[in-house]
Design an enzyme around this catalytic site. Structure first.
Site, PDB file in Angstrom:
ATOM      1  N   LYS A  27       1.014  -1.079   0.132  1.00  0.00           N
ATOM      2  CA  LYS A  27      -0.160  -0.092  -0.124  1.00  0.00           C
ATOM      3  C   LYS A  27       0.717   1.259   0.152  1.00  0.00           C
ATOM      4  CE  LYS A  27      -1.193   1.899   3.378  1.00  0.00           C
ATOM      5  NZ  LYS A  27      -1.550   2.916   4.370  1.00  0.00           N
ATOM      6  N   SER A  28       1.971   1.439   0.684  1.00  0.00           N
ATOM      7  CA  SER A  28       2.809   2.485   0.851  1.00  0.00           C
ATOM      8  C   SER A  28       3.413   2.518  -0.277  1.00  0.00           C
ATOM      9  CB  SER A  28       3.862   2.263   2.022  1.00  0.00           C
ATOM     10  OG  SER A  28       3.251   2.116   3.300  1.00  0.00           O
ATOM     11  N   ARG A  32       2.679   5.948  -2.931  1.00  0.00           N
ATOM     12  CA  ARG A  32       3.736   6.985  -3.432  1.00  0.00           C
ATOM     13  C   ARG A  32       3.794   7.021  -4.713  1.00  0.00           C
ATOM     14  NH1 ARG A  32       4.669   5.541   1.862  1.00  0.00           N
ATOM     15  NH2 ARG A  32       5.688   6.753   2.992  1.00  0.00           N
ATOM     16  N   ASP A  54      -7.698   2.101   0.410  1.00  0.00           N
ATOM     17  CA  ASP A  54      -6.751   2.968   0.625  1.00  0.00           C
ATOM     18  C   ASP A  54      -6.248   3.619  -0.906  1.00  0.00           C
ATOM     19  OD1 ASP A  54      -7.084   3.357   3.160  1.00  0.00           O
ATOM     20  OD2 ASP A  54      -4.717   3.293   3.700  1.00  0.00           O
ATOM     21  N   ASN A  98     -10.489   7.040   5.158  1.00  0.00           N
ATOM     22  CA  ASN A  98      -9.505   6.856   6.503  1.00  0.00           C
ATOM     23  C   ASN A  98      -8.057   6.776   6.009  1.00  0.00           C
ATOM     24  OD1 ASN A  98      -9.052   7.344   8.999  1.00  0.00           O
ATOM     25  ND2 ASN A  98      -9.632   5.383   9.709  1.00  0.00           N
ATOM     26  N   GLY A 100      -4.482   7.958   5.736  1.00  0.00           N
ATOM     27  CA  GLY A 100      -3.646   8.861   6.069  1.00  0.00           C
ATOM     28  C   GLY A 100      -2.729   9.314   4.900  1.00  0.00           C
ATOM     29  N   ARG A 128      -7.206  13.106  12.848  1.00  0.00           N
ATOM     30  CA  ARG A 128      -6.100  12.845  12.668  1.00  0.00           C
ATOM     31  C   ARG A 128      -5.200  14.168  12.481  1.00  0.00           C
ATOM     32  NH1 ARG A 128      -5.545   7.311   9.333  1.00  0.00           N
ATOM     33  NH2 ARG A 128      -3.407   7.504  10.165  1.00  0.00           N
ATOM     34  N   GLN A 176       4.495  10.848   7.462  1.00  0.00           N
ATOM     35  CA  GLN A 176       3.888  10.946   6.246  1.00  0.00           C
ATOM     36  C   GLN A 176       3.693  12.758   5.925  1.00  0.00           C
ATOM     37  OE1 GLN A 176      -0.174   9.416   6.833  1.00  0.00           O
ATOM     38  NE2 GLN A 176       0.659   7.355   6.854  1.00  0.00           N
ATOM     39  N   ASP A 317       4.225  -0.070  12.083  1.00  0.00           N
ATOM     40  CA  ASP A 317       2.886  -1.108  11.611  1.00  0.00           C
ATOM     41  C   ASP A 317       2.754  -2.429  11.927  1.00  0.00           C
ATOM     42  OD1 ASP A 317       1.720   1.069  10.409  1.00  0.00           O
ATOM     43  OD2 ASP A 317       2.399   0.910   8.318  1.00  0.00           O
ATOM     44  N   LYS A 344      -3.023   6.971  14.744  1.00  0.00           N
ATOM     45  CA  LYS A 344      -3.669   6.222  13.474  1.00  0.00           C
ATOM     46  C   LYS A 344      -5.029   5.894  13.283  1.00  0.00           C
ATOM     47  CE  LYS A 344       0.763   5.095  12.073  1.00  0.00           C
ATOM     48  NZ  LYS A 344       1.427   5.463  10.803  1.00  0.00           N
ATOM     49  N   GLU A 345      -5.460   4.954  12.568  1.00  0.00           N
ATOM     50  CA  GLU A 345      -6.727   4.562  12.466  1.00  0.00           C
ATOM     51  C   GLU A 345      -7.505   4.571  13.808  1.00  0.00           C
ATOM     52  OE1 GLU A 345      -4.871   2.934   8.619  1.00  0.00           O
ATOM     53  OE2 GLU A 345      -4.319   3.391  10.708  1.00  0.00           O
ATOM     54  N   HIS A 389      -7.881  -2.312  10.221  1.00  0.00           N
ATOM     55  CA  HIS A 389      -7.575  -3.323   9.605  1.00  0.00           C
ATOM     56  C   HIS A 389      -6.481  -4.209  10.259  1.00  0.00           C
ATOM     57  CE1 HIS A 389      -3.990  -1.001   7.657  1.00  0.00           C
ATOM     58  NE2 HIS A 389      -4.490  -0.360   8.304  1.00  0.00           N
ATOM     59  N   ARG A 390      -5.446  -3.498  10.855  1.00  0.00           N
ATOM     60  CA  ARG A 390      -4.350  -4.201  11.372  1.00  0.00           C
ATOM     61  C   ARG A 390      -4.821  -4.852  12.722  1.00  0.00           C
ATOM     62  NH1 ARG A 390      -0.829  -3.269   7.898  1.00  0.00           N
ATOM     63  NH2 ARG A 390      -0.242  -1.571   6.947  1.00  0.00           N
ATOM     64  N   LYS A 415      -9.154  -2.050   3.877  1.00  0.00           N
ATOM     65  CA  LYS A 415      -8.645  -1.074   3.784  1.00  0.00           C
ATOM     66  C   LYS A 415      -7.187  -1.325   3.234  1.00  0.00           C
ATOM     67  CE  LYS A 415      -6.785   3.137   6.694  1.00  0.00           C
ATOM     68  NZ  LYS A 415      -5.602   3.153   5.987  1.00  0.00           N
TER      69      LYS A 415
END
Length: 428
Positions: A27-28, A32, A54, A98, A100, A128, A176, A317, A344-345, A389-390, A415
């Site tokens: 995802k990251s 990006r 996301d 949601n 970030g 946030r 971020q 994470d 975070k979330e 999600h985590r 997510k």
């Protein structure tokens, strides 16, 4: 996206798994690469891209900014026609859910063009922080503000380009902020120096940002991740391959540790640019066997696991993944220097402590972390996931070994990992 039930009760595996999995794209890296490709001139193709909530809100926002984005989830491919710093739409309302990364990256991105933009998200996103990013952007010539003057979204940007110059940004709330700034600054009118104030959290994510920028032709200099110098120059469109997600891989590495099985994650190896690959080092310290190659990593669980004392600032994470493993260790596990994950979330420290206690653990919650004392027997529990999600994916791992673990709102995994439950089921 798949349909999800209201809850899932995880069934313990009948025997330790021996399996090979390939998790979806990072995802990251996907978000990006989408931003940088959008700021490049010409057509870029992203392969191995993640399809999740996301990334979908990022893609939809880029389309609202006037960019052509073709997304084929079946082939994990995204084709984007970048327009440099002249984004076609001079007015847009951007909904970021949601996410970030989407909020912070796009806030910086739209500042390089000309127009009026509003960025908003779900109720949690409105809690946030974004004030430090706005302050840095405004020092560089932007006009960006919090609509309710509370330092949180919605964000209003009256854009007329970034001048460049000098700006400071806090490093202790979210990396971020800095990543968003750095990706936008090659499109500024002049050179820019950005200095990080205080301790920079999640430093590997800044290294990842710089790697993506370099792949699209913009290398920047930095001094010990404290001072960054960015020269104005265009990005170059290209084909870019996105690695499997190291944070997602952590769940399967942890599953091997908890169950005493052996699980290989394909496509993720020693040359990964993701800091979260370091999670396997922690499992090794707990007693697991780790085999590494350029193209895969295999974790084999060995009983008994032992508790560890670890600073997880750089790979925060994976904090929740480690907490799940800690329930099955001999002795306590201490996790330190993660105060920033309260933003975070959900407040991840408080949420973790509450749900671990349901399972019978004793938890000493601290401002910047926690001490986890594992129970002699796991107590059956219904795990609240806080729309995070985590939380769902980490606590599901407990149910692979212990009876009676039910995950509420399992659909929140969409997510970042919509196929998580299917992949987890394949272990059995």
């Amino acid at each position: 996206m798949p349909d999800f039930p209201a809850e899932v009760t995880v069934t313990p595996l009948p025997q330790p798994p021996k399996a090979s999995v390939r998790v979806p794209g990072s995802k990251s890296l996907t978000n990006r690469a989408l931003v940088v490709a959008g700021l490049a001139r010409g057509r870029s193709t992203l392969t191995g891209a993640l399809d999740s909530d996301d990334t979908r809100v990022m893609i939809e926002s880029l389309r609202r900014l006037g960019l052509s984005v073709e997304h084929d989830p079946a082939s994990a491919t995204i084709v984007i026609e970048g327009q440099g710093r002249h984004l076609p739409a001079e007015k847009a309302d951007l909904f970021v859910g949601n996410s970030g990364t989407t909020l912070r990256f796009l806030t910086a991105m739209v500042c390089v063009t000309r127009g009026t933009y509003r960025l908003d998200g779900v109720p949690r996103m409105r809690e946030r922080p974004v004030a430090d990013l706005l302050l840095a952007l405004n020092r560089l010539g932007a006009d960006a503000r919090s609509e309710f003057d509370n330092g949180c979204p919605p964000v209003i940007v009256q854009a007329d380009g970034l001048d460049g110059g000098y700006a400071e940004v806090r490093g202790d709330v979210s990396s971020q902020f800095l990543s968003g700034l750095l990706m936008a600054l090659p499109c500024a009118k002049g050179p820019t120096t950005v200095e990080v104030m205080g301790t920079l959290v999640s430093k590997p994510y800044i290294a990842m940002t710089m790697e993506v920028m370099a792949a699209f032709g913009r290398r920047i200099s930095n001094r010990d991740f404290k001072r960054f110098n960015v020269e104005p120059a265009p990005y170059s469109a290209r084909t870019y391959a996105i690695e499997p997600d190291a944070s997602a891989a952590s769940y399967f590495f942890a599953a091997a540790a908890i169950t005493g099985g052996s699980i290989t994650v394909e496509g993720l190896g020693t040359e990964s640019i993701q800091g979260d690959i370091g999670f396997v080092d922690l499992l090794e310290h707990m007693g697991c066997t780790v085999e590494r190659s350029k193209s895969s990593i295999t974790v084999t669980g060995n009983a008994p696991l032992v508790g560890i004392d670890v600073d997880m600032n750089a790979i925060s994470d994976t904090v929740m993944t480690l907490a799940a493993v800690a329930l099955f260790a001999d002795g306590p596990t201490r996790i330190r220097n993660i105060a920033h994950i309260r933003h975070k979330e959900t407040d991840r420290i408080a949420a973790l402590a509450a749900e671990l206690r349901k399972l019978g653990a004793e938890v000493d919650e601290q401002p910047d972390g926690m001490m986890i004392f594992p129970p002699s027997t796991i107590t059956p529990a219904r795990i609240h996931t806080y729309d995070d999600h985590r939380m769902a994916m980490s606590f599901a791992l407990v149910g692979l070994k212990a009876e009676g673990v039910t995950i509420l709102d399992p659909g929140c995994v969409a997510k970042t990992y919509p196929g998580f439950w299917d992949d987890l089921a394949r272990l059995g």
